[in-house]
Structures are given as C-alpha cells and as structure tokens.
Scaffold this motif. Structure first.
Motif, PDB file in Angstrom:
ATOM      1  N   UNK A  30      30.246  69.715  47.921  1.00 46.94           N
ATOM      2  CA  UNK A  30      28.903  68.736  48.485  1.00 46.94           C
ATOM      3  C   UNK A  30      28.975  67.490  48.318  1.00 46.94           C
ATOM      4  N   UNK A  31      29.828  66.825  46.980  1.00 43.40           N
ATOM      5  CA  UNK A  31      29.900  65.535  46.497  1.00 43.40           C
ATOM      6  C   UNK A  31      30.547  64.866  47.673  1.00 43.40           C
ATOM      7  N   UNK A  32      31.765  65.517  48.230  1.00 39.83           N
ATOM      8  CA  UNK A  32      32.633  64.815  49.334  1.00 39.83           C
ATOM      9  C   UNK A  32      31.806  64.549  50.599  1.00 39.83           C
ATOM     10  N   UNK A  33      30.791  65.261  50.824  1.00 36.11           N
ATOM     11  CA  UNK A  33      29.991  65.041  52.095  1.00 36.11           C
ATOM     12  C   UNK A  33      29.534  63.673  52.585  1.00 36.11           C
ATOM     13  N   UNK A  34      29.114  63.105  51.635  1.00 38.10           N
ATOM     14  CA  UNK A  34      28.535  61.546  51.847  1.00 38.10           C
ATOM     15  C   UNK A  34      29.753  60.817  51.980  1.00 38.10           C
ATOM     16  N   UNK A  35      30.887  60.790  51.537  1.00 32.48           N
ATOM     17  CA  UNK A  35      32.063  59.995  51.985  1.00 32.48           C
ATOM     18  C   UNK A  35      32.283  60.471  53.160  1.00 32.48           C
ATOM     19  N   UNK A  36      32.485  61.827  53.524  1.00 33.88           N
ATOM     20  CA  UNK A  36      32.810  62.244  54.880  1.00 33.88           C
ATOM     21  C   UNK A  36      31.738  61.750  55.923  1.00 33.88           C
ATOM     22  N   UNK A  37      30.609  61.746  55.776  1.00 38.83           N
ATOM     23  CA  UNK A  37      29.528  61.194  56.579  1.00 38.83           C
ATOM     24  C   UNK A  37      29.652  59.818  56.916  1.00 38.83           C
ATOM     25  N   UNK A  38      29.883  58.945  55.772  1.00 48.14           N
ATOM     26  CA  UNK A  38      30.110  57.376  55.680  1.00 48.14           C
ATOM     27  C   UNK A  38      31.236  57.252  56.739  1.00 48.14           C
ATOM     28  N   UNK A  39      32.460  57.767  56.657  1.00 46.67           N
ATOM     29  CA  UNK A  39      33.448  57.925  57.326  1.00 46.67           C
ATOM     30  C   UNK A  39      33.367  58.222  58.860  1.00 46.67           C
ATOM     31  N   UNK A  40      32.173  58.874  59.392  1.00 42.05           N
ATOM     32  CA  UNK A  40      32.046  59.197  60.641  1.00 42.05           C
ATOM     33  C   UNK A  40      31.088  57.933  61.302  1.00 42.05           C
ATOM     34  N   UNK A  49      38.806  51.032  56.765  1.00 38.70           N
ATOM     35  CA  UNK A  49      38.284  51.975  57.814  1.00 38.70           C
ATOM     36  C   UNK A  49      37.157  51.144  58.246  1.00 38.70           C
ATOM     37  N   UNK A  50      36.422  50.275  57.358  1.00 43.63           N
ATOM     38  CA  UNK A  50      35.240  49.390  57.843  1.00 43.63           C
ATOM     39  C   UNK A  50      34.021  50.152  57.245  1.00 43.63           C
ATOM     40  N   UNK A  51      34.143  51.031  56.220  1.00 48.34           N
ATOM     41  CA  UNK A  51      32.997  51.843  55.719  1.00 48.34           C
ATOM     42  C   UNK A  51      32.836  51.667  54.328  1.00 48.34           C
ATOM     43  N   UNK A  52      31.806  51.660  53.583  1.00 51.95           N
ATOM     44  CA  UNK A  52      31.676  51.675  51.830  1.00 51.95           C
ATOM     45  C   UNK A  52      32.689  52.767  51.655  1.00 51.95           C
ATOM     46  N   UNK A  53      33.555  52.496  50.493  1.00 52.51           N
ATOM     47  CA  UNK A  53      34.180  53.432  49.616  1.00 52.51           C
ATOM     48  C   UNK A  53      33.218  54.208  48.800  1.00 52.51           C
ATOM     49  N   UNK A  54      33.426  55.415  48.605  1.00 49.35           N
ATOM     50  CA  UNK A  54      32.831  56.382  47.530  1.00 49.35           C
ATOM     51  C   UNK A  54      33.720  56.502  46.477  1.00 49.35           C
ATOM     52  N   UNK A  55      33.087  56.246  45.029  1.00 46.79           N
ATOM     53  CA  UNK A  55      33.884  56.464  43.820  1.00 46.79           C
ATOM     54  C   UNK A  55      34.394  57.655  43.808  1.00 46.79           C
ATOM     55  N   UNK A  56      35.615  58.015  43.681  1.00 45.34           N
ATOM     56  CA  UNK A  56      36.257  59.354  43.299  1.00 45.34           C
ATOM     57  C   UNK A  56      36.144  60.562  44.489  1.00 45.34           C
ATOM     58  N   UNK A  57      35.850  59.561  45.511  1.00 46.72           N
ATOM     59  CA  UNK A  57      35.904  60.377  46.817  1.00 46.72           C
ATOM     60  C   UNK A  57      36.565  59.728  48.091  1.00 46.72           C
ATOM     61  N   UNK A  58      37.151  58.298  47.646  1.00 47.03           N
ATOM     62  CA  UNK A  58      37.811  57.607  48.651  1.00 47.03           C
ATOM     63  C   UNK A  58      38.948  57.302  48.325  1.00 47.03           C
ATOM     64  N   UNK A  59      40.190  57.390  49.094  1.00 47.91           N
ATOM     65  CA  UNK A  59      41.692  57.075  48.961  1.00 47.91           C
ATOM     66  C   UNK A  59      42.016  55.824  50.044  1.00 47.91           C
ATOM     67  N   UNK A  60      42.985  55.187  49.386  1.00 46.17           N
ATOM     68  CA  UNK A  60      43.715  54.460  50.305  1.00 46.17           C
ATOM     69  C   UNK A  60      45.233  55.106  50.596  1.00 46.17           C
ATOM     70  N   UNK A  61      45.540  54.887  51.945  1.00 49.31           N
ATOM     71  CA  UNK A  61      46.740  55.830  52.230  1.00 49.31           C
ATOM     72  C   UNK A  61      47.621  54.673  53.471  1.00 49.31           C
ATOM     73  N   UNK A  62      48.831  55.209  53.554  1.00 49.06           N
ATOM     74  CA  UNK A  62      49.635  54.474  54.720  1.00 49.06           C
ATOM     75  C   UNK A  62      49.040  55.210  55.930  1.00 49.06           C
ATOM     76  N   UNK A  83      43.327  67.336  38.821  1.00 47.63           N
ATOM     77  CA  UNK A  83      42.541  66.594  39.575  1.00 47.63           C
ATOM     78  C   UNK A  83      42.675  67.178  41.036  1.00 47.63           C
ATOM     79  N   UNK A  84      41.908  67.899  41.329  1.00 52.47           N
ATOM     80  CA  UNK A  84      41.862  68.595  42.598  1.00 52.47           C
ATOM     81  C   UNK A  84      40.611  68.474  43.581  1.00 52.47           C
ATOM     82  N   UNK A  85      40.586  67.824  44.611  1.00 54.21           N
ATOM     83  CA  UNK A  85      39.509  67.429  45.190  1.00 54.21           C
ATOM     84  C   UNK A  85      39.655  67.281  46.637  1.00 54.21           C
ATOM     85  N   UNK A  86      38.597  67.090  47.408  1.00 54.04           N
ATOM     86  CA  UNK A  86      38.489  66.755  48.555  1.00 54.04           C
ATOM     87  C   UNK A  86      38.163  65.154  48.912  1.00 54.04           C
ATOM     88  N   UNK A  87      39.127  64.419  49.442  1.00 57.26           N
ATOM     89  CA  UNK A  87      38.557  63.121  49.308  1.00 57.26           C
ATOM     90  C   UNK A  87      38.794  62.678  50.974  1.00 57.26           C
TER      91      UNK A  87
END
Length: 396
Positions: free
Chosen positions: A88-98, A312-325, A348-352
């Motif tokens: 459920x903590x990852x949901x906010x980051x997911x919705x922001x990405x949407x 991506x143009x959306x606010x990052x979420x602490x401990x739920x956002x990553x930078x990638x290639x 450290x195993x989580x959905x980001x």
C-alpha cells in the motif's frame, strides 16, 4: 529530479563506491563521473519506451527485448519477499506516475486514478497481481541477473534570507547574462573576481553556513532549505535547478583521491566532510577544483512528503522511487527490487517506481534509490553500493 549535475546521485561515494545523485535525481556521482544533467521533463513515449523487440525463439514465450535489456516472464513466486512488502505504501508513487503514464499504461492508470486507495497491503498486492505480469530483467549480452544499486537523496540545509553570523555562503539565481557569456565565470572566479560578483549582486536567494552544503545542493541540483526570514519566521522551501555556468564538472572526491588525502575505498561523502573539518584552510582549494557552479530558483513546498520532480515529470516518493536507464526500464514502470540496506545489510525488498534517470545510471540491472530528504537519507545514500536484482511489472 532536477539534480543539476545530476540527476544524479546522492552519494559522494568512492571510486569503487558512489562518490561525490541524477534521476534524478540526485547520488553525488563517482569521482570519475559527472553528476547527472538535469533533464527537462519529457514525454515518456519520446524518452523511455522504444518499442519492444520480439525475442528469438530460443527464449521463453513472452520474452521481450528492450533497447538495453531483456525481460523474461516469470511467476510471482520468483520475486523474493513479495508477500512481505507494504504494498500500500507503493500505491502513492504508482498513482503519481500515472499522472504521466507510459505507452501501454493508460487503461490501468485511468482505473487506478478513479479507484479509492487500497484498504491494506494485501489489497494493494492483489490489485497489482491481477493486472500485471512480472519479468526478470537481464542484460542483453549476458544472462546474469545481478547488477548494482546506489542511492541519492534530497539535501535539507539551514539557511538565512540575509547574511548573518556564519551564514555567508550565497545560493544564487541565474545571472541575467548567463545565456550571453559561454562559458560563464568559474567557481573560483565567482568567489574572487569583482566582475563576476557584480553580475550576481542582488541575485542571492539565501545564505548557508557551510560551503559543502552549497556544494551538495549544486551536485544534487535541488534540495530543501529551512530558511530564517528577516522577521524571524522559519519556513521550508525547495530550491530547484535553474542553470549552470557551462564549465566542466570535476569531482571533489576524485581530487581528494588524486591528492592522496582519501582512498577510493574511503572517499564517501561523510569522509569528505570530515576532511574539510580537519583542513579548513584547504576547503576553497578543494571546491575550486570543480569549476562548475549551479544556479537555482525558489519553489514552494506544498507537500512535504513529495520529493522533487524526476525525469518522468512527477514528484519522487522517498524510498519508493528509483532512477533507471530508460533504455532498459521505461519511466512509470513498477519494479521489484531485491537488494540490501547499506548500513545494516538487512534485506531491502520492495516495490518501487522507475521515475528518474541520470548519466551514471546505465545498464539493464542498474538503479539509483531515492532515500528522500534529510541527514539520515544522506547517510544511507552516501554509503549505498549494493548488489541488485530487478523485476519489471507490465500490464498483462
């Protein structure tokens, strides 16, 4: 995240670790790598999602080749720790990405934006499992699922609107002639030449007490500022990247290693701060070894829980956002991480969410973990250089 040199990485790590952000966002880059350039938010379709290439017949059915990675379909049971994450903590980051969905995500994002937040972790987990397919991420040239994760953060510094006491180091808005003079004055010239100082007169946003605080903000490209106003009020604001002087970036971590002051194994950001405390007369020499400086603009901070905007143009979420290639993982993709924490070495195993990038973030299994703002985040990010495995989640 508009980490200026960024995005960078938030660590000033060692040559073998993350030295001196991204995306951004923020790691301070390794001593031999420039910080990430601050990317202007762009369309995920244009930047991140080249069409998938069908895999050769020798790969399992459903395997996808990205421009810089191979995605191999797997079952949910392959994701270590999947049932233990606070989904459920990852949901906010997911919705922001949407807010800026990648191609192929419009239908699910519309459903998520119209749905109430999941009631608990189990509900969130089931929502993802019913709609998404996990894929193990591997490099195109080798079937090795192991890679590297580093960390970055959003600095939080104390500042004063007016110069007073120890608060004498200015953070500047971009000078009026920045676009006319290329390259602009170097860091040393800004500190010593009357002409450069005159060009910045009246462009001061605020003043910090420690020149390394100003350097961290510049390397990360943005940060938070707890500023004392002339009337005594204290407010927290964000300073965001607004340009740089077009001079080359040189890592102060690399300079200290070349001077014999630190070794690649010890050149962490905390070690650099400690060196500066022990060598106050050489601080300017260290700072001037990096001719690049960054200019800022001031922004309000309406949501303290949100980080700066990533690539991506959306606010990052602490401990739920990553930078990638983005050639390996498109922006907006949910990603399952299997790694360890830098200080405790606990799993450290989580959905980001893949929401940022950076010049140092290159490769299939490569990520930069956004720890958020403040001192603890800085300590974690500055020491993070861990083994990593990654799984991407994509619509069925």
């Amino acid at each position: 995240m508009h980490r200026a040199y960024r995005t960078l990485r938030a660590t000033l790590g060692a040559a073998a670790a993350a030295v001196l952000a991204a995306c951004t966002t923020t790691p301070l880059p390794p001593p031999d790598e420039p910080p990430r350039p601050a990317p202007a938010p762009t369309s995920p379709a244009a930047v991140a999602t080249a069409p998938s290439v069908p895999a050769p017949a020798s790969w399992p059915p459903g395997t996808l080749d990205r421009p810089n990675a191979r995605w191999i379909p797997v079952g949910w049971s392959e994701l270590p720790g999947w049932d233990g994450d606070r989904a459920a903590d990852a949901w906010r980051a997911f919705v922001r990405g949407c807010e800026r969905p990648a191609p192929g995500w419009s239908r699910l994002c519309a459903e998520a934006l119209l749905s109430p937040p999941p009631a608990d972790d189990g509900s969130a987990r089931q929502w993802f499992m019913q709609r998404l397919q996990p894929y193990r991420i591997e490099a195109l040239d080798r079937p090795d699922p192991d890679g590297l994760i580093t960390g970055y953060f959003e600095p939080l510094v104390e500042a004063s609107r007016l110069p007073r006491g120890n608060f004498r180091i200015p953070l500047h808005r971009a000078p009026a002639d920045l676009g006319q003079r290329k390259p602009w004055w170097t860091r040393q010239q800004i500190d010593t030449l009357p002409a450069a100082q005159a060009a910045l007169k009246g462009r001061e946003i605020a003043y910090v007490a420690d020149p390394l605080d100003a350097l961290v903000l510049q390397i990360q490209g943005s940060g938070r500022m707890r500023v004392t106003e002339p009337d005594g009020r204290v407010q927290v604001l964000r300073v965001a990247f607004a340009g740089h002087n077009d001079q080359p970036y040189k890592s102060v971590g690399r300079w200290l290693i070349e001077q014999g002051e630190l070794t690649p194994d010890t050149a962490s950001w905390p070690a650099i701060r400690e060196w500066a405390r022990r060598n106050p007369r050489r601080v300017n020499e260290m700072l001037w070894s990096n001719p690049r400086t960054v200019f800022f603009r001031e922004e309000p901070l309406p949501d303290p829980s949100a980080g700066p905007r990533g690539a991506q143009g959306v606010p990052l979420t602490p401990e739920r956002s990553i930078a990638v290639d983005p050639r390996s993982v498109p922006y907006g993709t949910p990603v399952w991480l299997d790694t360890t924490e830098p200080l405790s070495n606990t799993p450290l195993r989580r959905l980001v969410l893949a929401q940022d990038t950076g010049t140092a973030i290159v490769g299939a299994v490569r990520a930069d973990y956004f720890w958020g703002p403040g001192e603890v985040a800085e300590q974690q990010a500055g020491r993070m250089k861990q083994r990593l495995r990654m799984w991407a989640l994509a619509p069925k």
